[in-house]
Design a protein around this motif. Structure first.
Motif, PDB file in Angstrom:
ATOM      1  N   ASN A 135      34.815  36.424  43.409  1.00 34.30           N
ATOM      2  CA  ASN A 135      35.881  35.872  44.225  1.00 34.30           C
ATOM      3  C   ASN A 135      36.807  35.049  43.341  1.00 34.30           C
ATOM      4  O   ASN A 135      36.438  34.657  42.223  1.00 34.30           O
ATOM      5  CB  ASN A 135      35.300  35.001  45.340  1.00 34.30           C
ATOM      6  N   PRO A 136      38.031  34.741  43.807  1.00 34.40           N
ATOM      7  CA  PRO A 136      38.952  33.932  42.990  1.00 34.40           C
ATOM      8  C   PRO A 136      38.370  32.591  42.567  1.00 34.40           C
ATOM      9  O   PRO A 136      38.762  32.039  41.543  1.00 34.40           O
ATOM     10  CB  PRO A 136      40.171  33.761  43.913  1.00 34.40           C
ATOM     11  N   ASP A 137      37.423  32.028  43.381  1.00 33.66           N
ATOM     12  CA  ASP A 137      36.831  30.745  43.011  1.00 33.66           C
ATOM     13  C   ASP A 137      35.688  30.894  42.026  1.00 33.66           C
ATOM     14  O   ASP A 137      35.022  29.918  41.659  1.00 33.66           O
ATOM     15  CB  ASP A 137      36.350  29.998  44.258  1.00 33.66           C
TER      16      ASP A 137
ATOM     17  N   ARG B 130      44.607  43.911  53.289  1.00 31.34           N
ATOM     18  CA  ARG B 130      45.739  43.418  52.506  1.00 31.34           C
ATOM     19  C   ARG B 130      45.613  41.903  52.299  1.00 31.34           C
ATOM     20  O   ARG B 130      44.986  41.217  53.100  1.00 31.34           O
ATOM     21  CB  ARG B 130      47.072  43.712  53.211  1.00 31.34           C
ATOM     22  N   GLY B 131      46.233  41.421  51.234  1.00 33.78           N
ATOM     23  CA  GLY B 131      46.261  39.983  50.987  1.00 33.78           C
ATOM     24  C   GLY B 131      45.040  39.441  50.279  1.00 33.78           C
ATOM     25  O   GLY B 131      44.912  38.231  50.108  1.00 33.78           O
ATOM     26  N   ALA B 132      44.105  40.305  49.889  1.00 38.00           N
ATOM     27  CA  ALA B 132      42.891  39.838  49.218  1.00 38.00           C
ATOM     28  C   ALA B 132      43.113  39.800  47.707  1.00 38.00           C
ATOM     29  O   ALA B 132      43.957  40.505  47.167  1.00 38.00           O
ATOM     30  CB  ALA B 132      41.718  40.748  49.560  1.00 38.00           C
ATOM     31  N   GLU B 133      42.356  38.948  47.040  1.00 36.22           N
ATOM     32  CA  GLU B 133      42.337  38.889  45.581  1.00 36.22           C
ATOM     33  C   GLU B 133      40.886  38.898  45.122  1.00 36.22           C
ATOM     34  O   GLU B 133      39.992  38.432  45.842  1.00 36.22           O
ATOM     35  CB  GLU B 133      43.038  37.631  45.053  1.00 36.22           C
ATOM     36  N   ALA B 134      40.652  39.405  43.928  1.00 35.86           N
ATOM     37  CA  ALA B 134      39.305  39.422  43.363  1.00 35.86           C
ATOM     38  C   ALA B 134      39.423  39.412  41.846  1.00 35.86           C
ATOM     39  O   ALA B 134      40.515  39.532  41.283  1.00 35.86           O
ATOM     40  CB  ALA B 134      38.525  40.637  43.845  1.00 35.86           C
ATOM     41  N   ILE B 135      38.286  39.233  41.182  1.00 33.00           N
ATOM     42  CA  ILE B 135      38.235  39.222  39.722  1.00 33.00           C
ATOM     43  C   ILE B 135      37.221  40.269  39.284  1.00 33.00           C
ATOM     44  O   ILE B 135      36.080  40.283  39.754  1.00 33.00           O
ATOM     45  CB  ILE B 135      37.838  37.837  39.186  1.00 33.00           C
ATOM     46  N   ALA B 136      37.652  41.168  38.392  1.00 30.18           N
ATOM     47  CA  ALA B 136      36.767  42.210  37.864  1.00 30.18           C
ATOM     48  C   ALA B 136      36.263  41.782  36.494  1.00 30.18           C
ATOM     49  O   ALA B 136      37.055  41.335  35.658  1.00 30.18           O
ATOM     50  CB  ALA B 136      37.499  43.540  37.764  1.00 30.18           C
ATOM     51  N   GLU B 137      34.950  41.915  36.299  1.00 29.80           N
ATOM     52  CA  GLU B 137      34.368  41.625  34.987  1.00 29.80           C
ATOM     53  C   GLU B 137      33.987  42.935  34.312  1.00 29.80           C
ATOM     54  O   GLU B 137      33.307  43.774  34.896  1.00 29.80           O
ATOM     55  CB  GLU B 137      33.138  40.732  35.117  1.00 29.80           C
TER      56      GLU B 137
END
Length: 732
Positions: free
Chosen positions: A459-461, A483-490
């Motif tokens: 998650n962004p946090d 729509r409107g979601a954000e995420a972080i890919a490792e």
């Protein structure tokens, strides 16, 4: 193979051995010898025998014996409309469980590699002598090519039907007996009849001149072609339509079948010619009434007359077109062919030609045109002008191109996208991914991967985000776009990429969920830009405060030592402009650093007269100044330059100025920036009787602001100044 009525039986007599038993006992070569795919199920539906052709069609070799399969050896079955067909309700299951036969039914078989074939199946239950079902046999054939051909024929037939019915030119077909068999909308609109009033009646009923229609039918029945044959037709309102008939005949085995007729309404042209005898106005009426482009051209190809339809088609005004040749708007790759054909036409080698070419509109778009170019000649056969009939066929060409396009085109498009794109089936299994998805995730998705192409998600946090809870999983489970979601890919190497997903469910024609598509947009630069923007805003607030303090100090000091308002304005404006020039230089460098040589030139060049600039020598190594040092040195150099121009060496035509600097190592391992100012050849210098505001301003800029030393000497031959500043105070 469609006949499953009888199969040869070897071994025991027919009265002793059933068909099922014989087929089970038969050698493998017996089934392989059958010209088609064949397999056999027992009375419970278990697969007991199949031949090589069946295995080839299935794309796999099902197990027999301990772990047999039921009803069919294919990977998956579908109805012809694409509906999944479970094995336990397929035609073979029906034959085994109820004895119902299947004749020439079509099903779709899917192989493990997802390829599909259309199969024509014939299934019959096999019974013993008492009528009990012992099993069933299925003989099937691959008819994929035949089905594809049927679909292609169907599409082409639809295109031809649409072309005939919706053509802008009036068309009708007349049988060998003179009866009208078909007429398109343009034909009916031309004469004002309904299809019921027109089709099925003899063509002679609508011609006002019996000899004319008699001659037309005679020529066509004899195989002659008609090209713009003049005739008169009676419209439904009683009016007479003057038309031109272009037609040819169709023969089969030497028998006259029918004619295909193009009817061009020239009533307006005829009436205009009769009324005015003026060719210009006569042709204008025809041109402007036409729904296709028409142009007249001279022997060089220059446009002499164009109609509105052509202007609209090419997106150019009439005046613009009349200043061009038809080659000017022709696509460069098609000019040579059109020019060669037109040259041959003007020379009389042929009277007309037909060509499809490309043309460019002023906005850069390319359109496709069908050209029919004809010649108008004088009585001696000399070329007078050409008539070009132009039809925009861009939409038709695009439709042709779309038909030729295939699924590979879409895959190529997705591969070319700079954003990561992948798809899944309804269960979430990844079915497609492009190169950008591999690059973004730092890995190649493996078979069986679910929900997302990434290795790990957060998650962004920074908290962990399980794949089965990611936006793609939510979109599939809730059957809605996210729509409107954000995420972080490792990535596997530990690097992380922030992104915005756009998962969207996909549905079939019946509205059933069949999968989803997701686009992952890398927002790393956006996040970095947001961070840089915050830093820049904080830095800007700091700079503004410092600049305002500097301006306030300049105003106060200048006011305290000014002789009057005019002296204050002149001195304050000069110092303020110096400060502005330093700000301009720093702004261009994004407040990162300012080269000392650029700063010196920016201060000295605008102040000195054009001829005096040649007498200014600036020399020194490359030194990048931080914003504070740049502003302070600007103010000091500005004061020195102002004094040199007013009273010093630059006030004389022979005076010169040298500004040089170097870096000097001190004993305490501290480097110093040494800048020296030397004026020569100016008026005799006399030391001032009092320290002015300029001197105090320079001392403050160098000594207090930068921790340096400022030595100013008023020598008779010229003012000299030595500025020494620790490098640590000035370097960027």
């Amino acid at each position: 193979m469609s006949n499953v009525e009888e199969f040869p039986i070897s071994g025991r007599k027919l009265s002793e051995t059933s068909e099922y038993e014989a087929l089970v006992a038969a050698a493998p070569s017996v089934l392989d010898a059958i010209p088609g795919a064949v397999y056999l199920c027992d009375h419970e539906g278990w697969l007991v025998r199949y031949n090589k052709e069946a295995a080839n069609f299935w794309g796999r070799t099902p197990l027999l014996g301990e772990k047999p399969e039921r009803f069919c050896g294919s990977h998956a079955l579908f109805l012809p409309d694409g509906t999944p067909l479970p094995h336990d309700i397929c035609p073979m299951a029906t034959a085994v469980l109820s004895g119902e036969e299947t004749r020439n039914a079509e099903v779709i078989m899917e192989r493990p590699d997802s390829s599909r074939i259309v199969a024509l199946v014939n299934i019959r239950a096999l019974r013993d002598r008492d009528g009990r079902i012992q099993g069933a046999i299925n003989c099937f054939q691959d008819i994929s090519a035949h089905k594809a051909m049927e679909d292609e024929v169907r599409r082409k037939s639809a295109d031809l039907e649409d072309f005939f019915e919706n053509s802008a030119i009036a068309l009708h077909i007349v049988g060998g007996d003179g009866i009208i068999q078909r007429a398109n909308k343009a034909e009916l609109a031309l004469l004002g009849y309904t299809a019921e009033e027109y089709v099925g009646r003899h063509i002679a009923e609508f011609h006002t001149d019996a000899p004319i229609i008699g001659d037309i039918l005679h020529k066509l029945s004899g195989g002659e072609k008609l090209d713009r044959y003049p005739a008169r037709l009676r419209a439904s309102d009683g009016s007479i339509k003057h038309v031109l008939i272009t037609s040819n005949s169709r023969f089969e085995d030497g028998e006259f079948i029918n004619t295909r007729c193009f009817t061009t309404d020239v009533t307006e042209l005829f009436e205009s010619e009769s009324a005015r005898r003026d060719s210009e106005e006569r042709l204008a009426a025809t041109y402007e009434a036409a729904t296709i482009g028409i142009a007249e051209t001279d022997s060089a190809g220059r446009l002499l007359r164009v109609n509105d339809a052509l202007c609209q088609m090419l997106g150019r005004s009439r005046q613009e077109l009349l200043s061009m040749t038809f080659l000017d708007y022709t696509h460069e790759d098609d000019r040579e062919e059109d020019e060669a054909l037109y040259t041959q036409q003007t020379l009389g080698e042929h009277d007309s030609y037909v060509l499809r070419k490309r043309a460019r509109k002023p906005d850069g778009t390319t359109i496709y045109l069908d050209i029919r170019s004809s010649s108008v000649r004088d009585n001696a056969g000399g070329f007078r002008y050409g008539v070009r009939v132009i039809q925009d066929v861009t939409i038709a060409k695009q439709m042709e191109d779309q038909i030729r396009s295939s699924e590979q085109h879409m895959r190529d498009l997705l591969e070319a996208l700079p954003a990561a794109v992948y798809t899944t089936d309804a269960a979430g299994r990844i079915t497609f991914y492009n190169k950008a998805a591999v690059e973004m995730s730092g890995r190649t998705p493996q078979p069986g991967d679910m929900w997302c192409v990434t290795w790990r998600l957060f998650n962004p946090d920074g908290t962990s985000l399980p794949h089965d809870q990611c936006p793609m999983a939510v979109a599939l489970k809730e059957n809605r776009p996210v729509r409107g979601a954000e995420a972080i890919a490792e990535r596997p190497d530990g690097t992380r990429i922030p992104f915005v997903p756009y998962p969207t469910p996909l549905h079939d024609a019946g509205g059933n969920l069949i999968g989803a598509i997701n686009m992952l947009v890398d927002i790393t630069e956006q996040k970095q830009a947001e961070s840089r923007q915050k830093i820049l805003i904080d830095e800007l607030n700091h700079r503004v405060k410092n600049t305002l303090a500097t301006v306030q100090s300049l105003a106060g000091q200048t006011a305290r030592h000014a002789a009057g308002l005019e002296d204050f304005l002149r001195s304050f404006e000069s110092r303020l402009m110096a400060l502005a020039r330093a700000h301009d230089l720093l702004t261009k460098r994004h407040w990162d650093d300012a080269p000392l040589d650029s700063l010196a030139r920016a201060v000295l060049t605008p102040l000195a007269a054009s001829e005096a600039v040649k007498r200014i020598m600036i020399d020194g190594p490359s030194v990048g100044l931080n914003p504070r040092a740049a502003l302070s040195l600007t103010m000091a150099l500005n004061e020195l330059a102002t004094n040199a121009i007013k009273y010093g060496s630059l006030s004389s035509e022979k005076g010169s100025l040298g500004v040089a600097w170097h870096l000097q190592e001190e004993g305490n391992d501290q480097a110093m920036l040494i800048l020296e100012w030397h004026e020569r050849g100016g008026p005799l210098v006399r030391p001032p009787t009092r320290r002015g505001v300029g001197t105090r301003l320079m001392e403050r800029c160098i000594e207090r602001d930068l921790g340096g030393e400022f030595d100013l000497a008023f020598e008779p031959e010229g003012v000299s100044c030595r500025i020494s500043i620790p490098v640590g105070q000035v370097k960027a």
